[in-house]
Scaffold this active site. Structure first.
Site, PDB file in Angstrom:
ATOM      1  N   HIS A  66       0.833  -1.212   0.000  1.00  0.00           N
ATOM      2  CA  HIS A  66       0.000   0.000   0.000  1.00  0.00           C
ATOM      3  C   HIS A  66       0.870   1.265   0.000  1.00  0.00           C
ATOM      4  O   HIS A  66       1.919   1.302   0.644  1.00  0.00           O
ATOM      5  CB  HIS A  66      -0.883  -0.014   1.257  1.00  0.00           C
ATOM      6  CG  HIS A  66      -1.956   1.026   1.266  1.00  0.00           C
ATOM      7  ND1 HIS A  66      -1.833   2.204   1.964  1.00  0.00           N
ATOM      8  CD2 HIS A  66      -3.164   1.071   0.651  1.00  0.00           C
ATOM      9  CE1 HIS A  66      -2.931   2.921   1.795  1.00  0.00           C
ATOM     10  NE2 HIS A  66      -3.749   2.257   1.007  1.00  0.00           N
ATOM     11  N   SER A 272      -8.500 -15.374   0.693  1.00  0.00           N
ATOM     12  CA  SER A 272      -8.725 -13.960   0.389  1.00  0.00           C
ATOM     13  C   SER A 272     -10.171 -13.746  -0.053  1.00  0.00           C
ATOM     14  O   SER A 272     -10.845 -14.677  -0.517  1.00  0.00           O
ATOM     15  CB  SER A 272      -7.769 -13.540  -0.723  1.00  0.00           C
ATOM     16  OG  SER A 272      -8.169 -12.308  -1.274  1.00  0.00           O
TER      17      SER A 272
HETATM   18  C1  LIG Z   1      -6.710   0.063   3.101  1.00  0.00           C
HETATM   19  C2  LIG Z   1      -5.317  -0.323   3.281  1.00  0.00           C
HETATM   20  C3  LIG Z   1      -4.425   0.487   4.002  1.00  0.00           C
HETATM   21  C4  LIG Z   1      -4.775   1.853   4.483  1.00  0.00           C
HETATM   22  O1  LIG Z   1      -5.743   1.820   5.404  1.00  0.00           O
HETATM   23  P1  LIG Z   1      -6.560   3.142   5.760  1.00  0.00           P
HETATM   24  O2  LIG Z   1      -7.313   2.680   6.939  1.00  0.00           O
HETATM   25  O3  LIG Z   1      -7.401   3.456   4.565  1.00  0.00           O
HETATM   26  O4  LIG Z   1      -5.579   4.211   6.052  1.00  0.00           O
HETATM   27  C5  LIG Z   1      -3.147   0.012   4.236  1.00  0.00           C
HETATM   28  N1  LIG Z   1      -2.752  -1.177   3.757  1.00  0.00           N
HETATM   29  C6  LIG Z   1      -3.573  -1.973   3.048  1.00  0.00           C
HETATM   30  C7  LIG Z   1      -3.065  -3.300   2.587  1.00  0.00           C
HETATM   31  C8  LIG Z   1      -4.873  -1.563   2.782  1.00  0.00           C
HETATM   32  O5  LIG Z   1      -5.666  -2.364   2.050  1.00  0.00           O
END
Ligand SMILES: *Cc1c(COP(=O)(O)O)cnc(C)c1O
Length: 335
Positions: A66, A272
């Site tokens: 991410h 998943s």
């Molecule tokens: C959604 C997501 C995030 C970020 O999360 P938020 O709560 O939107 O800040 C981080 N890592 C992964 C793998 C995600 O899917």
């Protein structure tokens, strides 16, 4: 921690944190955590602790990680090394080992994905640790943060999930974060971050005017998100959460099989709830609010997604897919 300020939800926050300590197989009392503003803050928190533990470490993460991880690395001025991902989104272990051999950093911070955003893939932490040990690193030379934004509340409820991908604070990860608004569906963005106590104590500052220790990134924090997570956990209970996971897995498999039987090149990683397929035209994308990346789109069969919606989607998507294939067949002179 508590505070002199009377109106708070500290007790409930502690309950939430010890819930996740148990859920993520931590040793009781060996961990410290908090309710945070989002999965992103959880990742920043993890990398902050990691950098304080190993100030000159290089951060390794896969290309499917991410974007918040890269952002956190910039904010914290951590050197990074991006590792390739395999086709279905899991980290490429061979490339990871090659990068270790190539850069030979003294210390390593590793972000492992417990459910990547686009493809719902899992990085096997047991296997990554084996590679680190094989390359001559000791436990004290590396810090592993698990980004479990979505699947931190899925995998613990799957009984046959492999050890190496299941969130685990006792032997696999130094810290783990999860989003509250994803699987739990809290009405506001929030998350939970839990780390081994040893890592947290390094950054803890006694703040006498608050009569508590400052271990969070934020100062004032949102009590409503604590209430919201706590309420959701209590209301659903372990059975409810396990059911939600099973239902989501069933829905993902239903969608996967339907798309497969229409000859759509699709996949869904094991354990998943993210089903991946070629991105359809804009009209279908906006009708179903699909997330797309590099020609791919996905559906995450969250508890809020109904079979009716999935059926409508399958109908629209397969109609397009058939006409697209028919067009192609004509162009290629097959028909
Ligand atoms: C959604 C997501 C995030 C970020 O999360 P938020 O709560 O939107 O800040 C981080 N890592 C992964 C793998 C995600 O899917």
């Amino acid at each position: 921690m508590g505070s002199n300020y009377g109106q708070n939800v500290c007790d409930l926050e502690l309950e939430v944190v010890s819930y996740f300590e148990r859920l993520w197989q931590g040793i009781k009392g060996d961990n410290h955590g908090s309710v945070v503003t989002s999965g992103t803050e959880g990742n920043i928190n993890g990398l902050y602790l990691a950098r304080e533990t190993l100030p000159s470490a290089t951060l390794f993460f896969s290309s499917e990680t991410h974007y918040s991880v890269k952002k956190a690395a910039r904010m914290l001025r951590i050197n990074t090394c991006e590792v390739h991902s395999q086709e279905k989104g899991e980290i490429d272990y061979v490339h990871f080992q090659e990068q270790l051999k190539h850069h030979k950093p003294d210390n390593i911070i590793l972000v492992a994905n417990c459910g990547t955003t686009v493809k719902g893939a899992y990085d096997n932490i047991a296997r990554l640790r084996q590679i680190l040990l094989m390359e001559g690193y000791n436990e004290k030379d590396f810090y592993i943060h698990s980004d479990a934004a979505l699947s931190g509340l899925i995998l613990p409820f799957i009984e046959d999930a492999p050890y190496g991908i299941t969130p685990n604070l006792n032997g696999l990860s130094d810290s783990i974060s999860v989003s509250g608004h994803k699987m739990l569906g809290t009405p506001m963005p929030c998350g939970v971050f839990v780390a081994r106590r040893a890592a947290v104590e390094r950054i803890s500052n006694k703040i006498s005017y608050l009569r508590s220790s400052d271990t969070t990134i934020m100062g004032s924090r949102n009590g409503h998100s604590v209430l919201s997570i706590w309420y959701s956990l209590v209301k659903k209970g372990r059975t409810g959460l396990a059911e939600a996971t099973q239902n989501s897995l069933n829905k993902a498999n239903y969608l996967l099989q339907k798309l497969k039987s229409a000859c759509v090149p699709t996949f869904c990683n094991n354990y998943s709830i993210t089903v991946v397929f070629p991105a359809p035209p804009d009209e279908i994308i906006s009708r179903y609010q699909l997330a797309c990346e590099s020609g791919l789109a996905h559906v995450v069969t969250m508890p809020s997604v109904s079979y009716d919606t999935i059926d409508l989607f399958i109908h629209d998507y397969c109609k397009w897919w058939r006409s697209e294939n028919a067009k192609q067949a004509i162009e290629e002179g097959v028909v």
